[in-house]
Design a protein around this motif. Structure first.
Motif, short mmCIF file in Angstrom:
data_model
loop_
_atom_site.label_atom_id
_atom_site.label_comp_id
_atom_site.label_asym_id
_atom_site.label_seq_id
_atom_site.Cartn_x
_atom_site.Cartn_y
_atom_site.Cartn_z
N GLU A 267 3.54 -10.85 2.99
CA GLU A 267 3.76 -10.02 4.18
C GLU A 267 3.27 -8.59 3.98
N LEU A 268 3.24 -8.13 2.73
CA LEU A 268 2.72 -6.79 2.46
C LEU A 268 1.20 -6.79 2.35
N GLN A 269 0.63 -7.92 1.98
CA GLN A 269 -0.82 -7.99 1.84
C GLN A 269 -1.53 -7.72 3.16
N SER A 270 -0.94 -8.16 4.28
CA SER A 270 -1.55 -7.91 5.59
C SER A 270 -1.50 -6.42 5.92
N LYS A 271 -0.43 -5.75 5.53
CA LYS A 271 -0.33 -4.31 5.78
C LYS A 271 -1.31 -3.54 4.90
N LEU A 272 -1.49 -3.99 3.66
CA LEU A 272 -2.46 -3.38 2.77
C LEU A 272 -3.87 -3.54 3.33
N LEU A 273 -4.14 -4.71 3.90
CA LEU A 273 -5.47 -4.96 4.47
C LEU A 273 -5.78 -3.96 5.58
N ARG A 274 -4.78 -3.62 6.40
CA ARG A 274 -5.02 -2.67 7.49
C ARG A 274 -5.34 -1.28 6.94
N VAL A 275 -4.68 -0.90 5.88
CA VAL A 275 -4.96 0.41 5.27
C VAL A 275 -6.38 0.45 4.73
N LEU A 276 -6.80 -0.63 4.10
CA LEU A 276 -8.14 -0.69 3.54
C LEU A 276 -9.21 -0.65 4.63
N GLN A 277 -8.91 -1.26 5.78
CA GLN A 277 -9.91 -1.36 6.83
C GLN A 277 -10.11 -0.06 7.59
N ASP A 278 -9.00 0.65 7.89
CA ASP A 278 -9.17 1.85 8.73
C ASP A 278 -8.63 3.14 8.10
N GLY A 279 -8.12 3.06 6.89
CA GLY A 279 -7.67 4.28 6.20
C GLY A 279 -6.47 4.94 6.81
N SER A 280 -5.64 4.19 7.49
CA SER A 280 -4.44 4.76 8.11
C SER A 280 -3.24 3.85 7.85
N LEU A 281 -2.04 4.42 7.94
CA LEU A 281 -0.83 3.65 7.69
C LEU A 281 0.32 4.20 8.51
N ARG A 282 1.37 3.39 8.58
CA ARG A 282 2.64 3.82 9.17
C ARG A 282 3.73 3.68 8.11
N ARG A 283 4.53 4.72 7.97
CA ARG A 283 5.68 4.60 7.08
C ARG A 283 6.67 3.58 7.65
N VAL A 284 7.52 3.05 6.81
CA VAL A 284 8.51 2.07 7.23
C VAL A 284 9.42 2.71 8.29
N GLY A 285 9.48 2.09 9.48
CA GLY A 285 10.33 2.58 10.56
C GLY A 285 9.70 3.68 11.39
N ASP A 286 8.42 4.02 11.13
CA ASP A 286 7.76 5.12 11.83
C ASP A 286 6.79 4.58 12.87
N THR A 287 6.53 5.38 13.91
CA THR A 287 5.52 5.03 14.91
C THR A 287 4.27 5.89 14.75
N HIS A 288 4.36 6.91 13.94
CA HIS A 288 3.26 7.84 13.75
C HIS A 288 2.25 7.28 12.75
N VAL A 289 0.97 7.32 13.08
CA VAL A 289 -0.09 6.85 12.20
C VAL A 289 -0.60 8.02 11.36
N ARG A 290 -0.68 7.79 10.06
CA ARG A 290 -1.12 8.83 9.13
C ARG A 290 -2.43 8.41 8.47
N GLU A 291 -3.34 9.36 8.39
CA GLU A 291 -4.63 9.10 7.77
C GLU A 291 -4.55 9.40 6.27
N VAL A 292 -5.15 8.53 5.45
CA VAL A 292 -5.17 8.76 4.01
C VAL A 292 -6.59 8.52 3.49
N ASN A 293 -6.94 9.27 2.46
CA ASN A 293 -8.23 9.12 1.78
C ASN A 293 -7.97 8.73 0.34
N THR A 294 -7.57 7.49 0.16
CA THR A 294 -7.15 7.01 -1.16
C THR A 294 -8.04 5.85 -1.58
N ARG A 295 -8.58 5.96 -2.79
CA ARG A 295 -9.37 4.84 -3.31
C ARG A 295 -8.45 3.81 -3.93
N ILE A 296 -8.68 2.54 -3.61
CA ILE A 296 -7.85 1.46 -4.13
C ILE A 296 -8.60 0.71 -5.22
#
Length: 491
Positions: A267-296
């Motif tokens: 279930e976390l792998q799908s969330k990781l995939l979204r971060v890799l694809q568009d470089g953005s994430l949501r914290r747990v329980g948040d609606t705000h999208v945050r941009e990150v520039n992190t190499r995996i």
């Protein structure tokens, strides 16, 4: 006769006295002169270089990246350049060089490279820059991020990877190349092979080296806790939750290393995939999208395709992580590196333990070469550390080795067999079959599937024969027949 071969021998004497490395090739790229300064810098001997092609001497270079080959092709000089190379003995060197074409009577007959080793100067300048960035970055930076940078520090570089085997030299070459990009990297290798060493080296060779390096083992936490650790939380998302950034945000501008990625809950792998694809994430329980520039950079100690088949790794995530794939060869495939590793670990523990060990006995060296090292470099390090704690003289002998290595030496002696007069054919065949089974299992680190494929028989037959020959307990009690993951393979 080569047109450069007539140079006066006095010129050789002069060139061997200068404080610059001098490397001369003919028009075909074959080395005809290599002075002592160049040999000292690169850790080679002139005899190992003269008469060899420049690309054979420097496996990290190509026709396009070798200045000598470029000058031979263009006929034009290359002046005052800097280059990092991997020499034939696996050492990474940064040099300042000029390469000029050599003409005789208007005809190009070769090229001369004059270089100076600036590796130490480069390292010192980078350390000064790192200190400046740290001083500037921590003054106004987020305190949590500053603290994380202090705790998670990538200390290893490619020069800390000991070995000159072809697989290690190739790994260093490709690792340095991919360090310059921001593409995801998947590092594959058995437990103890040195995967994190490679990951840290990539980070320190990249433009992100002044950013944070954060490592997280995906098998260390349950799914709900790992999600909040990776992606962060907002206040009220669950009982006791606070506004807290996750590792993706803390590693912004740097590298996030996810170890044992195949152990991450699906279930976390799908969330990781979204971060890799568009470089953005949501914290747990948040609606705000945050941009990150992190190499995996991810690691796995199992075959990723097998993990996909076993539904441990999403196939779409695998393809996204596997943009660049690096394999760290197990120690049993590069046993020529064992002497160098032994010297390195002896020096390390001489300093740590206050010992004065000079080396290992010949019989210990023979055991090290016969053993299959299921625990890889880490197991070798632990074996040397064990011996250094019990040795009383200048040399490590068999008696100083861990018990399982001493038993392995006994196993090798068991495999010698002398037929006795009157012995029945079935008993001889039974012994040969048992010996062959032991040797094959040892060759493949106890991996039953690979052993079955090598012997051309089904896996179930191997399991049956293990019971028939009374080898099951032996597998469970001896490291030399452990699986590649470091765990005893179930039969």
């Amino acid at each position: 006769m080569n047109q450069l071969a007539g140079y006066d021998c006095c010129l050789d004497l002069v060139l061997n006295q200068v404080d610059q490395g001098v490397h001369i090739v003919d028009c075909a790229g074959m080395t005809i002169f290599y002075n002592e300064t160049a040999a000292e810098v690169e850790g080679l001997q002139p005899a190992d270089v003269i008469g060899k092609h420049v690309l054979q001497v420097y496996p990290s270079l190509t026709l396009e990246t070798s200045s000598l080959m470029e000058v031979l092709a263009s006929g034009k000089p290359i002046m005052n350049q800097q280059q990092t190379i991997v020499s034939r003995n696996g050492r990474i060197i940064t040099i300042h060089y000029s390469t000029i074409p050599l003409y005789r009577e208007g005809k190009l007959v070769g090229a001369c490279d004059m270089s100076r080793d600036i590796t130490k100067i480069k390292e010192l300048s980078e350390q000064v820059m790192d200190l400046q960035v740290e001083l500037l970055g921590t003054k106004g930076a987020n305190k949590e991020k500053a603290k994380m940078r202090e705790v998670k520090f990538a200390k290893y570089t490619f020069n800390d990877i000991i070995g000159s085997h072809d697989s290690i030299v190739k790994l260093k070459v490709i690792g340095q190349r991919v360090a310059a990009t921001s593409s995801p990297i998947l590092v594959i290798g058995e437990t103890g092979a040195g995967k994190e060493l490679v990951v840290q080296s990539i980070h320190n060779a990249s433009t992100r080296k002044n950013g944070p390096f954060i490592a997280q083992n995906c098998a260390a936490f349950p799914a709900t806790l790992l999600e909040s650790i990776l992606f962060g939380t907002v206040k009220g998302s669950f009982t006791g939750a606070e506004n807290r950034p996750g590792l993706f945000e803390l590693a912004d501008g740097g590298t996030l290393f996810l170890d044992e990625i195949n152990s991450m809950p699906m279930e976390l792998q799908s969330k990781l995939l979204r971060v890799l694809q568009d470089g953005s994430l949501r914290r747990v329980g948040d609606t705000h999208v945050r941009e990150v520039n992190t190499r995996i950079i991810t690691c796995t100690n199992v075959d990723p395709e097998e993990a996909v088949r076993n539904k441990e790794l999403r196939i779409d995530l695998y393809y996204r992580l596997n943009v660049v794939s690096l394999r760290v060869a197990p120690l049993r495939e590069r046993k020529s590196d064992i002497p160098g590793l032994v010297v390195h670990f002896i020096n390390l523990y001489n300093a740590k333990l206050g010992c004065h060990v000079e080396g290992i006995r010949e019989e210990v060296s023979e055991i090290f070469y016969r053993y299959t090292w299921p625990g890889n470099v880490r197991e070798l390090q632990h074996a040397i550390e064990h011996a250094m704690n019990v040795v009383s003289g200048p040399f490590i002998s068999v008696d100083h080795l861990p018990e399982h290595l001493r038993q392995y030496a006994v196993v090798e002696d068991e495999q010698s067999y002398h037929f006795e007069e009157g012995q029945s054919l079935p008993s001889i065949l039974k012994h040969v079959e048992r010996t062959t089974l032991i040797q094959a299992l040892a060759q493949f680190g106890g991996n039953i599937s690979r052993t079955a494929a090598y012997l051309g028989i089904p896996r179930q037959t191997i399991q049956y024969k293990l019971k028939t020959h009374g080898l099951i307990d032996r597998i469970r009690n001896n490291n030399f027949v452990m699986g590649g993951s470091g765990q005893v393979e179930k039969t």
